[in-house]
Design a protein around this motif. Structure first.
Motif, short mmCIF file in Angstrom:
data_model
loop_
_atom_site.label_atom_id
_atom_site.label_comp_id
_atom_site.label_asym_id
_atom_site.label_seq_id
_atom_site.Cartn_x
_atom_site.Cartn_y
_atom_site.Cartn_z
N GLU A 455 5.99 14.15 0.66
CA GLU A 455 5.91 15.37 0.40
C GLU A 455 7.15 16.16 0.28
O GLU A 455 7.12 17.28 -0.64
CB GLU A 455 4.76 15.91 1.44
CG GLU A 455 3.35 15.35 1.43
CD GLU A 455 2.82 15.84 2.62
OE1 GLU A 455 1.31 16.01 2.50
OE2 GLU A 455 3.40 16.28 3.76
N GLN A 456 8.33 15.80 1.12
CA GLN A 456 9.41 16.73 0.85
C GLN A 456 10.43 15.96 -0.33
O GLN A 456 11.64 16.16 -0.23
CB GLN A 456 10.08 16.58 2.28
CG GLN A 456 9.13 17.35 3.27
CD GLN A 456 9.76 17.41 4.56
OE1 GLN A 456 10.82 17.36 4.72
NE2 GLN A 456 8.75 17.72 5.56
N GLY A 457 9.95 14.96 -0.91
CA GLY A 457 10.79 14.46 -1.92
C GLY A 457 11.71 13.34 -1.39
O GLY A 457 12.38 13.13 -2.45
N ASN A 458 11.54 12.83 -0.37
CA ASN A 458 12.35 11.79 0.24
C ASN A 458 11.68 10.46 -0.25
O ASN A 458 10.66 10.00 0.24
CB ASN A 458 12.28 11.66 1.68
CG ASN A 458 13.03 12.90 2.15
OD1 ASN A 458 14.05 13.40 1.84
ND2 ASN A 458 12.17 13.47 3.23
N PRO A 459 12.62 9.34 -0.86
CA PRO A 459 12.28 8.16 -1.36
C PRO A 459 12.20 7.16 -0.26
O PRO A 459 13.18 7.20 0.67
CB PRO A 459 13.20 7.87 -2.44
CG PRO A 459 14.51 8.50 -1.95
CD PRO A 459 13.90 9.98 -1.42
N GLY A 460 11.42 6.14 -0.14
CA GLY A 460 11.20 5.06 0.70
C GLY A 460 10.27 4.07 0.34
O GLY A 460 9.85 3.80 -0.93
N SER A 461 10.25 2.92 1.09
CA SER A 461 9.59 1.68 0.97
C SER A 461 8.70 1.38 1.97
O SER A 461 9.02 1.37 3.23
CB SER A 461 10.22 0.79 0.23
OG SER A 461 11.31 0.40 1.40
N GLY A 462 7.43 0.94 1.76
CA GLY A 462 6.71 0.49 2.75
C GLY A 462 5.78 -0.61 2.60
O GLY A 462 6.11 -1.43 1.60
N PRO A 463 4.86 -1.07 3.38
CA PRO A 463 3.93 -2.10 3.13
C PRO A 463 3.34 -1.99 1.71
O PRO A 463 3.20 -1.07 1.19
CB PRO A 463 3.02 -1.94 4.54
CG PRO A 463 3.65 -1.24 5.43
CD PRO A 463 4.19 -0.28 4.59
N GLU A 464 2.79 -3.30 1.37
CA GLU A 464 2.07 -3.44 0.18
C GLU A 464 0.80 -2.77 -0.08
O GLU A 464 0.80 -2.01 -1.06
CB GLU A 464 1.79 -4.93 -0.09
CG GLU A 464 3.00 -6.00 -0.07
CD GLU A 464 3.43 -6.44 1.13
OE1 GLU A 464 3.89 -7.56 1.12
OE2 GLU A 464 3.03 -5.76 2.48
N LYS A 465 0.26 -2.31 1.10
CA LYS A 465 -0.69 -1.27 0.81
C LYS A 465 -0.85 0.00 1.31
O LYS A 465 -1.85 0.70 1.76
CB LYS A 465 -2.18 -2.04 1.85
CG LYS A 465 -2.56 -3.53 1.20
CD LYS A 465 -3.93 -4.09 2.32
CE LYS A 465 -4.00 -5.52 1.89
NZ LYS A 465 -4.92 -6.08 2.69
N THR A 466 0.49 0.56 1.12
CA THR A 466 0.62 1.80 1.53
C THR A 466 0.00 2.97 0.62
O THR A 466 -0.21 2.34 -0.74
CB THR A 466 2.25 2.23 1.29
OG1 THR A 466 3.05 1.57 2.34
CG2 THR A 466 2.39 3.64 1.63
N LEU A 467 -0.43 3.91 1.14
CA LEU A 467 -1.42 4.71 0.19
C LEU A 467 -0.96 6.16 0.24
O LEU A 467 -0.43 6.59 1.34
CB LEU A 467 -2.74 4.75 0.64
CG LEU A 467 -3.75 3.37 0.39
CD1 LEU A 467 -5.15 3.64 0.89
CD2 LEU A 467 -3.81 2.94 -1.09
N PRO A 468 -1.29 7.08 -0.82
CA PRO A 468 -0.78 8.36 -0.58
C PRO A 468 -1.83 8.92 0.58
O PRO A 468 -2.77 8.56 0.76
CB PRO A 468 -1.32 9.01 -2.04
CG PRO A 468 -1.33 7.84 -2.90
CD PRO A 468 -1.52 6.54 -1.98
#
Length: 525
Positions: A455-468
């Protein structure tokens, strides 16, 4: 396996079964053996066989005490080779312990009892024979030549006698395969190098039971690793690994498990319960219960083997043991509903690692130091390590109560298609892209679908099933930022860990210290 050869073992006497191999010298003769039963304390000297069962659908007939039994093809090949040894022939032959025959695999109660004796079986054996397979004449054959050569050099010089500055440049293994001469001088032999690769890639090193069996073998000079009729000792494998890891060279693959086994041997029964997660991440077993039962001889756990126990109950019991020992750092790294191999149908709480899945997590390699084997995220301290927090606890069986701090939420996913998309984004360095799992070559396509922006614009990566909507949190004992998902008003699902650029982490911690972000209790289910 045929049952008539089995009579109930006396558990009070700690009885075990042993095999005397019989053979008249004819190559095509069926595998035959005489099996005896003896109390463990009064049994004759014996050899214990360590091997990979292999495909259990491809069985071979053997004859034990006059009755036909079915054994796996890999065990049959091992017994055909071992019966030629003087050690197992003649009037003073040594009996052999092989689990597939010496334990009635159809008797669940007996299996559980014999598993409790495994520590004694391997630690008391006069010899331990680790069977790696037999030559096929193809490119996949193992060759012990390099092991003997380097082990001998290590013994004589402790790693100091390799000539040539090329070796000191730590050539890649692919470079050595193309041209080994700059590295090895007069010792070069490409067949030995290829054989060393095949040794390192043997499926033998991927089985959970093997770890315990290697650790419990008591005499490094009587622990034999056999490929067909060729053998080396455990001591030679240790010396080989030490030499390859030494200062002058890094141009041959090390043997997997040996550093891990050395660590476990050194620490004895003081090995904490959390190491089970690290081992299960690299080793597997056909029965998911054996992810824990296969290590009871080397790990400090008050668990009684019971092959009728539901898997989730056993893993929950193990996790409770980890919490009781107070060293639970990064245990949640092995869990999470966000990973593609997680299934609600398995009945696992989101926070409980499914050790039987052998899920591979990022940032883990046999080439890393031993500490990394236990904890995949050991490269950094947990963000909340400096805060006084209540210890996590398991409530009502399926709920893990753990302290943490809520940071912000995932706003959108699938935000990067090419690496060049990140160059202008808020990532501090290409090195940090690697930590986030982002390709570092300009223009390289990002195949994964787990990249997100908060929400604050920070990019990242997570598990395959990450959801908004998944919430980023710091959790007690977890080195990296966690993702949680609301289940209901009082409980959360643990999604997994995520990677962010390093700058937001420090900002979050400063807000926690100022009281702008509060520490709260999360009930994970």
């Amino acid at each position: 396996m045929s049952a008539p050869i089995y009579k109930s073992l006396d558990q009070d006497k700690g009885e075990i079964r042993l095999l005397y191999l019989t053979w008249n010298g004819k190559e095509d003769e069926a595998i035959t053996a005489r099996m005896i039963t003896a109390p463990f304390e009064d049994c004759p000297c014996y050899a214990a066989l360590s091997y990979v069962w292999g495909d259990e659908t491809q069985n071979v007939e053997a004859v034990v005490n006059g009755s036909k039994v079915e054994i796996t093809r890999n065990l049959a090949v091992a017994l055909r080779h071992l019966r030629r040894w003087k050690l197992f022939r003649g009037a003073v032959s040594l009996p052999l312990w092989a689990d597939a025959i010496c334990i009635n695999q159809r008797d669940v109660a007996e299996r559980g009892h014999q598993v409790r004796l495994m520590g004694l079986v391997f630690s008391s054996a006069l010899y331990v024979v680790s069977w790696l397979g037999a030559p096929t004449g193809g490119q996949g054959d193992i060759n012990f030549g390099a092991v003997r050569r380097f082990a001998s050099l290590h013994k004589g010089s402790r790693g100091g006698r390799l000539a040539g500055q090329a070796a000191r440049k730590r050539l890649t293994f692919e470079q050595v395969l193309r041209d080994p001469s700059p590295c090895m001088g007069r010792y070069s032999n490409i067949e030995e190098y290829i054989g060393a690769i095949n040794l390192a890639e043997s499926p033998y090193w991927t089985r959970t039971w093997i770890v315990q069996e290697l650790v419990l073998a008591s005499d490094p000079d009587r622990h034999l690793f056999c490929y067909g009729n060729d053998c080396v000792t455990y001591r030679q494998l240790e010396d080989y690994n030490d030499f390859v890891d030494g200062a002058p060279m890094k141009c041959s693959p090390t043997v997997p498990l040996i550093p891990l086994v050395g660590y476990l041997k050194e620490h004895g029964r003081d090995v904490p319960a959390y190491v089970v997660a690290g081992i299960s991440n690299r080793c597997s077993s056909s029965n998911p219960l054996d992810a824990i039962y296969g290590l009871l001889g080397v790990v400090e756990l008050d668990i009684t083997p019971d092959y009728e126990k539901p898997v989730v109950d056993l893993y929950r019991e193990w996790f409770a043991g980890v919490l009781a020992q107070g060293d639970y750092k990064d245990m949640l790294s092995w869990a999470g509903i966000g990973h593609k191999d997680y299934s609600e149908a398995d009945g696992f709480p989101s926070w409980l690692p499914n050790l039987g899945m052998r899920a591979k997590r990022a940032g883990f390699s046999w080439e890393m130091p031993i500490d990394f084997v236990w904890r995949p995220n050991a490269v950094r301290d947990a963000p909340l390590a400096a805060f006084p927090l209540q210890l996590p606890s398991i409530k009502a069986g399926d709920i893990l109560s753990i302290s943490g701090a809520r940071l912000e939420a995932v706003a959108e996913i699938n935000i990067y298609e090419f690496q060049s998309d990140l160059v202008a984004d808020k990532v501090s360095s290409l090195e940090q892209m690697g930590v986030m799992g982002i390709p570092s070559t300009k223009g390289e396509r990002c195949e994964a679908s787990n990249f997100f922006r908060t929400e604050q614009g920070n990019p990242g990566s997570g598990p395959e099933k990450t959801l908004p909507g998944d919430v980023l949190c710091f959790l007690d004992g977890l080195s990296w930022t966690a993702l949680l998902r609301r289940r209901d008003e009082s409980t959360w699902a643990y999604v997994g860990t995520c990677r962010l650029d390093t700058r937001p982490d420090q900002i979050y911690l400063e807000k926690i210290q100022r009281g702008e972000i509060l520490i709260e209790e999360f009930n994970l289910r």
